[in-house]
Design an enzyme around this catalytic site. Structure first.
Site: not given
Length: 817
Positions: A690, A733
């Site tokens: 990511s 996140k």
């Protein structure tokens, strides 16, 4: 008066017989007690030349028979001897003369014993039929042969009697004589007696003889078998008594034979499958033949004990009340709405189908989020016994399947051991830390779990130690893990994953205020009046003294504060009033701040980009730095990056090189510089798919000399064509971005659907920018205009056009050193 038989008949006294049939030419003693029968015998002795008509009763239970209760054919007999007994009865010796029919005189009573008197009947003799000599002779020989076989098992038939019967000349006489020596029901005797044809009568006698011989042979076999069994039992009893005496003399109080007998009794009473019972009894039989002092005796005895101690068919009664289960889950756990709802759905389906066959639940989440305690709550909600097996560090397949009995100290696997301890075959089984298993030369325990957790196979789980199929299908299995990447895919396929993403800061505050602080105050012997914690202090503990997705460290820090207060209570005694815990007092209680959560950079800088990462302790801000220096085109990555992140860095550089014309870079710009990509906190391992867009942005910023906005964070993987791919852990996140005072977050377009799982309070504080390609990321993240970022976008040709004679002399110079 001498009365001889004639065809016209004559009058004789009549006496009924019970369960006796008198045959001609036979002498039989009888005891007579009925008054009418005694009068008939006395009258026959005085007036009828001692002759009397004897006729059997059809039903021997009738005390006062009528003429209709007698058979139609009887025997005319002579009274040979009469003896009166003291009790009023008489013993009479009768001699049978001939068969005869009888007829009741007209006008006589229907009852034989009318007024205690006897009855007289008209008797008509039945002459004996004459038979063919050859047939009769052959039948007589056959009957005598059977009679001799019968006499071998009947001591009452002496050789003299056999000799006398052998001298009989006619079949009818032989049939009558043999019937007198057979112990048969009087109805069968009367049937033979009423057969007038001598050959047919002797044939029936022969059939009865054969039946009696077969019965006698069977009785002899039964007696022999019983006698043999009794002799064996007596021998075993004698030997067992000797063994007991020997053990007593040797000072041994425990009797091994008694112990073996007790094991056999337990097998008879235990509810278990027949296969297990039969194998267990075979092992008990071995124990009988072994000396107790031998090592193998102990091994076999332990195996038998394991079979007997397991709860094969022992099930605890369980109930599923969805309302009560919801109350228990809500009372034990704050938040975690989605996992709790999925568990309730699972229980609802179980209640409807009334069976467990279905997917195995796997709770996945960071440490301290309440996975194990959630399983305990499910056990309490369903009324099942709770069993926990920690799989952390398990490397031996035998820990699951057990050791074979060929090994010294062999034991069943942990599954079977836990069932023995819980004593029920339908507990809730928590397989904790399933992702912490590993494998070595002793096998792969995760592969052994495939059979345990497969609903189609675990009904016949075969443990190596037991070597028997054990039914695990009634067990409610729930597994827990911190991450999925360490769980093999075949094992994941057998489980339904329920993610516990961790607690938001607001949820942590609520848990600390309403659960952890009251609990720790009570555990440390304090009262709510002695210790009061402000809301700012709770927030400060969460921010500066813990770094986790769960609340385990938070509880430890609160416990530390409670200990400090407890010390003050003991020291100050009566002087102590109330301890007010505030933000400013925490350094004195907990020390300096332990953690600094990732925060945004104060100023926008070249080559410094903020990314978002998902770790076991939740979401974190991840800063990526890129530095350029003169060199020969080397790319160096530091910060303890994993293989995936190193490959993402290579892909990012390849993307930039392929877009060099659009960025206004020389096509060989990489040949004169070295690129160093660094992720700070080098002691912490970092890996995952990511960080692609973060690496691209940092690299482009360094090459173009354009700063990256400090209030922007991003996440997403990138392809060589610049496409942004979706990622996982979006909720965590975004929480990290909110905590780090980030204003704008760039996410992949495909993750836009995951925003519905993010709390509304987080979404309100952030500006979410879904993107599909890297160009969009650069336009948002870099502080320059689009024209500055892509000076050659309008006229730039693809890289492959350089093969058609693109003029390198007109390429723009390197913009960042």
């Amino acid at each position: 008066m001498n009365i001889e038989p004639n065809d016209k008949g004559h009058m004789l006294p009549l006496m009924s017989l019970r369960e006796v049939v008198m045959f001609p030419k036979s002498i039989t003693p009888l005891f007579v007690g009925r008054e009418a029968s005694i009068r008939a015998i006395e009258r026959a002795s005085s007036d009828f030349d001692k002759q009397i008509m004897l006729v059997p009763q059809r039903d021997s239970n009738v005390e006062r028979p009528g003429f209709g209760d007698l058979f139609e054919i009887g025997t005319v007999c002579r009274i040979l001897q009469l003896l009166r007994l003291p009790d009023g009865t008489i013993k009479v010796l009768f001699e049978g003369l001939y068969r005869a029919t009888w007829l009741r005189p007209e006008g006589s009573s229907k009852v034989l014993e009318d007024g205690g008197d006897f009855s007289q009947v008209r008797v008509t003799p039945i002459p004996e039929m004459v038979t063919a000599a050859p047939e009769g002779e052959a039948l007589m020989r056959t009957a005598m042969e059977s009679l001799r076989d019968y006499a071998k098992n009947n001591k009452k038939i002496s050789p003299d009697i056999l000799q006398a019967l052998g001298a009989v000349a006619t079949p009818g006489h032989l049939a009558d004589a043999v019937m007198g020596h057979l112990k048969l029901d009087y109805r069968k005797k009367q049937e033979v007696f009423a057969t007038l044809d001598p050959v047919e009568r002797l044939t029936k006698v022969y059939e009865l003889l054969q039946a009696e011989i077969d019965i006698a042979s069977m009785e002899r076999r039964i007696k022999g078998r019983v006698k043999s069994q009794m002799e064996r039992n007596q021998r075993e009893y004698y030997l067992n008594e000797q063994i007991k005496a020997i053990h007593k003399e040797m000072g041994r109080e425990d009797d091994p034979t008694q112990e073996v007998a007790e094991l056999e009794k337990r097998f008879a009473e235990k509810d278990m499958p027949e296969e297990a019972r039969e194998k267990g009894l075979r092992e008990v039989k071995k124990l009988r033949q072994m000396p107790p002092s031998s090592a193998e005796y102990t091994v076999v005895h332990n195996y038998v004990d394991w079979i007997l101690d397991l709860p094969w068919n022992s099930l605890k009664e369980t109930t599923i009340d969805i309302g009560a289960a919801r109350e228990i889950l809500d009372a034990d756990h704050f938040g975690l709405e989605k996992p709790k709802e999925r568990i309730l759905e699972y229980l609802a389906v179980q209640k409807l189908v009334n069976k467990l066959k279905g997917p195995i639940l796997c709770l996945v989440g960071p440490p301290g989020v309440g996975k194990t305690s959630l399983v305990k709550s499910v056990a309490r909600a369903t009324g099942r016994e709770y069993v926990r097996l920690s799989l952390g560090g398990v490397r031996d397949e035998a820990e699951i399947r057990g050791h074979r009995r060929t090994y010294v100290g062999a034991l069943p696997g942990k599954i079977i051991q836990s069932l023995k301890r819980v004593k029920f075959n339908n507990p809730l089984f928590c397989l904790d830390e399933i992702d912490k298993m590993s494998m070595d030369f002793r096998g792969d325990p995760s592969a052994a779990l495939l059979e345990v957790l497969d609903p189609e196979q675990n009904c016949a789980f075969n443990d190596h130690y037991l070597d028997l199929d054990y039914d695990l299908s009634q067990i409610f299995f729930i597994t827990t893990a911190n991450s999925l990447h360490a769980i093999p895919l075949p094992l994941q396929d057998r489980m339904e994953i329920i993610r516990l993403p961790g607690y938001l800061e607001t949820e942590k505050r609520h848990i600390a205020r309403n659960f952890l602080i009251p609990k720790q105050i009570e555990m440390h012997g304090l009262t709510p009046e002695q210790m009061q914690v402000s809301e700012n202090a709770v927030v400060e503990i969460i921010h500066s003294y813990t770094r986790e997705a769960g609340v385990r460290s938070l509880e430890r820090e609160i416990a530390t504060v409670c200990r400090k207060v407890a010390m003050r209570v003991v020291d100050e005694k009566e002087k102590f009033e109330t301890a007010h815990i505030s933000r400013s007092s925490l350094p004195g209680l907990l020390g300096v701040k332990k953690y600094r959560h990732g925060e945004k950079e104060h100023d926008s800088q070249i080559g410094v980009c903020t990314g978002l990462a998902y770790t076991e302790v939740g979401g974190e801000l991840l800063v990526v730095e890129t530095a350029l220096m003169p060199g020969k085109g080397n790319v160096n990555t530091t910060g303890k990056l994993g293989d995936v992140m190193k490959e993402s860095a290579q892909a990012a550089l390849s993307y930039v090189r392929s877009r060099s014309d659009a960025f206004g870079l020389r096509r060989d710009f990489y040949k004169t510089i070295d690129i160093h990509v660094h992720v700070p906190e080098g002691a912490t391992p970092k890996d995952g798919p990511s960080a692609g867009v973060t690496l691209v942005t940092s690299l482009v910023s360094a090459l173009l000399g354009i700063p990256v906005r400090s209030d922007v964070a991003m996440t997403g993987e990138i392809t060589l064509r610049g496409r942004v791919l979706p990622i996982g852990g979006l909720r965590e996140k975004l929480l990290a971005a909110h905590r780090g005072m980030i204003h704008t977050v760039i996410i992949p377009k495909d993750n836009e659907r995951d925003l519905k799982e993010v709390p509304a309070e987080i979404l309100k504080s952030l500006v979410i920018k879904p993107v599909e390609n890297a160009d969009e990321v650069l336009e948002i993240a870099l502080t320059a205009s689009v024209g500055d970022i892509f000076p050659g976008r309008a006229t730039a040709a693809p890289v492959y056009q350089s093969l058609r004679g693109h003029d390198d002399a007109h390429e723009p110079p390197l913009t960042a050193q």
